[in-house]
Design a protein around this motif. Structure first.
Motif, PDB file in Angstrom:
ATOM      1  N   PRO A 108       0.818  -1.222   0.000  1.00  0.00           N
ATOM      2  CA  PRO A 108       0.000   0.000   0.000  1.00  0.00           C
ATOM      3  C   PRO A 108       0.850   1.271   0.000  1.00  0.00           C
ATOM      4  CG  PRO A 108      -0.710  -1.516   1.741  1.00  0.00           C
ATOM      5  CD  PRO A 108       0.498  -2.132   1.107  1.00  0.00           C
ATOM      6  N   VAL A 157       1.442   1.416  -3.783  1.00  0.00           N
ATOM      7  CA  VAL A 157       0.278   1.404  -4.677  1.00  0.00           C
ATOM      8  C   VAL A 157      -0.647   2.604  -4.424  1.00  0.00           C
ATOM      9  CG1 VAL A 157      -1.775   0.061  -5.270  1.00  0.00           C
ATOM     10  CG2 VAL A 157       0.424  -1.095  -4.987  1.00  0.00           C
ATOM     11  N   ASP A 158      -0.855   2.954  -3.159  1.00  0.00           N
ATOM     12  CA  ASP A 158      -1.709   4.115  -2.863  1.00  0.00           C
ATOM     13  C   ASP A 158      -1.097   5.382  -3.459  1.00  0.00           C
ATOM     14  OD1 ASP A 158      -3.126   2.333  -1.353  1.00  0.00           O
ATOM     15  OD2 ASP A 158      -2.945   3.417   0.548  1.00  0.00           O
ATOM     16  N   ARG A 200      -6.420   4.817  -9.904  1.00  0.00           N
ATOM     17  CA  ARG A 200      -6.365   3.636  -9.045  1.00  0.00           C
ATOM     18  C   ARG A 200      -6.362   2.317  -9.791  1.00  0.00           C
ATOM     19  NH1 ARG A 200     -10.279   5.766  -4.257  1.00  0.00           N
ATOM     20  NH2 ARG A 200      -8.994   7.577  -3.847  1.00  0.00           N
ATOM     21  N   THR A 224      -2.449  -4.271  -9.503  1.00  0.00           N
ATOM     22  CA  THR A 224      -2.073  -4.027  -8.105  1.00  0.00           C
ATOM     23  C   THR A 224      -3.169  -3.307  -7.327  1.00  0.00           C
ATOM     24  OG1 THR A 224      -0.944  -2.008  -8.776  1.00  0.00           O
ATOM     25  CG2 THR A 224       0.412  -3.983  -8.533  1.00  0.00           C
ATOM     26  N   SER A 225      -4.028  -2.574  -8.041  1.00  0.00           N
ATOM     27  CA  SER A 225      -5.171  -1.980  -7.357  1.00  0.00           C
ATOM     28  C   SER A 225      -6.259  -1.681  -8.368  1.00  0.00           C
ATOM     29  CB  SER A 225      -4.771  -0.701  -6.605  1.00  0.00           C
ATOM     30  OG  SER A 225      -4.337   0.282  -7.505  1.00  0.00           O
ATOM     31  N   PRO A 265      -5.849  -7.321  -5.847  1.00  0.00           N
ATOM     32  CA  PRO A 265      -5.743  -5.869  -6.107  1.00  0.00           C
ATOM     33  C   PRO A 265      -6.295  -5.065  -4.938  1.00  0.00           C
ATOM     34  CG  PRO A 265      -7.164  -6.975  -7.740  1.00  0.00           C
ATOM     35  CD  PRO A 265      -6.688  -8.021  -6.802  1.00  0.00           C
ATOM     36  N   ARG A 266      -5.555  -4.056  -4.579  1.00  0.00           N
ATOM     37  CA  ARG A 266      -5.960  -3.215  -3.456  1.00  0.00           C
ATOM     38  C   ARG A 266      -7.080  -2.290  -3.907  1.00  0.00           C
ATOM     39  NH1 ARG A 266      -4.528  -1.197   1.403  1.00  0.00           N
ATOM     40  NH2 ARG A 266      -4.274   1.048   1.683  1.00  0.00           N
ATOM     41  N   GLN A 267      -8.056  -2.148  -3.039  1.00  0.00           N
ATOM     42  CA  GLN A 267      -9.097  -1.164  -3.303  1.00  0.00           C
ATOM     43  C   GLN A 267      -8.738   0.041  -2.448  1.00  0.00           C
ATOM     44  OE1 GLN A 267     -10.946  -1.821  -5.898  1.00  0.00           O
ATOM     45  NE2 GLN A 267     -10.051  -3.865  -5.920  1.00  0.00           N
ATOM     46  N   ILE A 268      -8.190   1.066  -3.069  1.00  0.00           N
ATOM     47  CA  ILE A 268      -7.625   2.186  -2.324  1.00  0.00           C
ATOM     48  C   ILE A 268      -8.735   2.996  -1.671  1.00  0.00           C
ATOM     49  CG2 ILE A 268      -6.190   4.264  -2.457  1.00  0.00           C
ATOM     50  CD1 ILE A 268      -4.778   3.034  -4.816  1.00  0.00           C
TER      51      ILE A 268
END
Ligand SMILES: O=C(O)CCC(=O)C(=O)O
Ligand SMILES: [Fe+2]
Length: 319
Positions: free
Chosen positions: A84, A87-88, A96, A291-292, A314-317
């Motif tokens: 994070p 990626v964030d 995103r 990745t997100s 995948p990250r959900q920011i």
């Protein structure tokens, strides 16, 4: 269970985004504490030697290209590109819905030349073929490139060959990547350019200059000194280079570059094999990592797990 809204959020502030847009880079940013980075690197460096699940074959130590995309077989690297903390931040710069399409190691050992000044937009510079293509219909310049997150796995200092960047140079290209360059392994570590020992891994990046008589203005260069676990985030079309390694034998520097694009970018369009840096790789086992966010385009083959089964969730920011 932690809900999305309770997760730490590393997105850049509007001021930081504005700085990035002005300079073409931002850093240092902390990904790991130095001790944690050193602990991880001590494990990763041993795992790098085991190529049993690497997606590209060994090139007898010849070229770095066989260590492309080791995040697809080394799970600490798989985790690294999904952090994070990375990626964030990248998401707050280019949206995103993000792919990590490439990772690379950049070592400098005692006596090694620095990396030539360069800007990369399509990454056609060595193969002659674009490796990433942005859609042309969004009013963006054609030379936009990728976001590189270059993490120092060891200390990175002016003595051991730290990265250098020229602020604000991402808005125009001094190089034409379609020109093509000649590979010459014998040129490695042999040349000085304006009094500084530099090369481009067997190429001479100056051969891509639009104006052969132009010279980069070294006085504009900012040395990106980093502690282990710190990173610099930059547009690949920002002028960047590195200093030669003039330090001691034990003080090598190891950079790990992870490259990100939004999902609308096509990665390796129409390409099955890459030939560059005196080596070739086949992309049969290749996949970009989401990745997100979501991949609403489906342009690219996506790796859902690593070769060892690490799941790329995948990250959900959080907003
Ligand atoms: O680490 C270096 O010397 C060069 C790195 C670089 O050019 C990149 O990450 O794009
Ligand atoms: Fe580069």
């Amino acid at each position: 269970m932690t809900t999305v809204s309770e997760q730490a959020n590393f997105t850049f502030s509007p001021e930081e985004v504005a700085r990035f847009e002005r300079d073409g880079y931002i850093g240092p940013v902390k990904i790991f504490e130095p001790e944690e980075m050193t602990r991880r690197w001590n494990i990763i460096r041993r795992q790098l030697l085991d190529r049993s699940l690497a997606i590209y074959p060994d090139s007898n130590g010849k070229a770095n290209i066989s260590n492309y995309d080791r995040h697809l077989d080394i799970d600490l690297l798989a985790e690294h590109i999904m952090r994070p903390e990375i990626v964030d931040r990248v998401g707050s710069l280019i949206g995103r819905n993000l792919l990590c399409w490439r990772s690379e190691f950049f070592p400098k050992y005692q006596g090694d030349e620095g990396t030539d000044w360069h800007q990369a937009a399509t990454f056609a510079h060595a193969t002659g073929k674009p490796q990433i293509i942005w859609p042309s219909d969004e009013g963006r310049p054609a030379f936009i490139g990728t976001i590189t997150v270059w993490t120092a796995f060891t200390h990175s200092t002016e003595q051991n060959g730290c990265l250098q960047l020229m602020p604000g140079t991402h808005t125009s290209m001094n190089y034409d990547e379609s020109k093509g360059m000649d590979y010459d392994a014998d040129a490695i570590n042999q040349r000085e350019k304006d009094g500084i020992k530099r090369g481009f891994f067997g190429y001479d990046y100056r051969s891509l200059q639009k104006d052969p008589d132009w010279k980069p203005d070294e006085s504009q260069a900012y040395p990106m000194v980093l502690k282990p676990g710190e990173a610099v985030i930059f547009w690949s079309n920002t002028m960047h280079a590195s200093l030669p390694h003039t330090g001691s034998k034990t003080d090598y520097r190891m950079g790990f570059a992870a490259r990100y694009v939004p999902t609308q970018v096509q990665v390796y369009p129409g390409t099955e094999n890459l030939t560059e840096y005196g080596d070739g790789i086949n992309l049969e086992k290749y996949g970009a990592v989401l990745t997100s966010g979501v991949d609403e385009y489906g342009h690219n083959r996506i790796a859902r797990t690593s070769q060892r089964g690490y799941e790329f969730v995948p990250r959900q920011i959080p907003s």
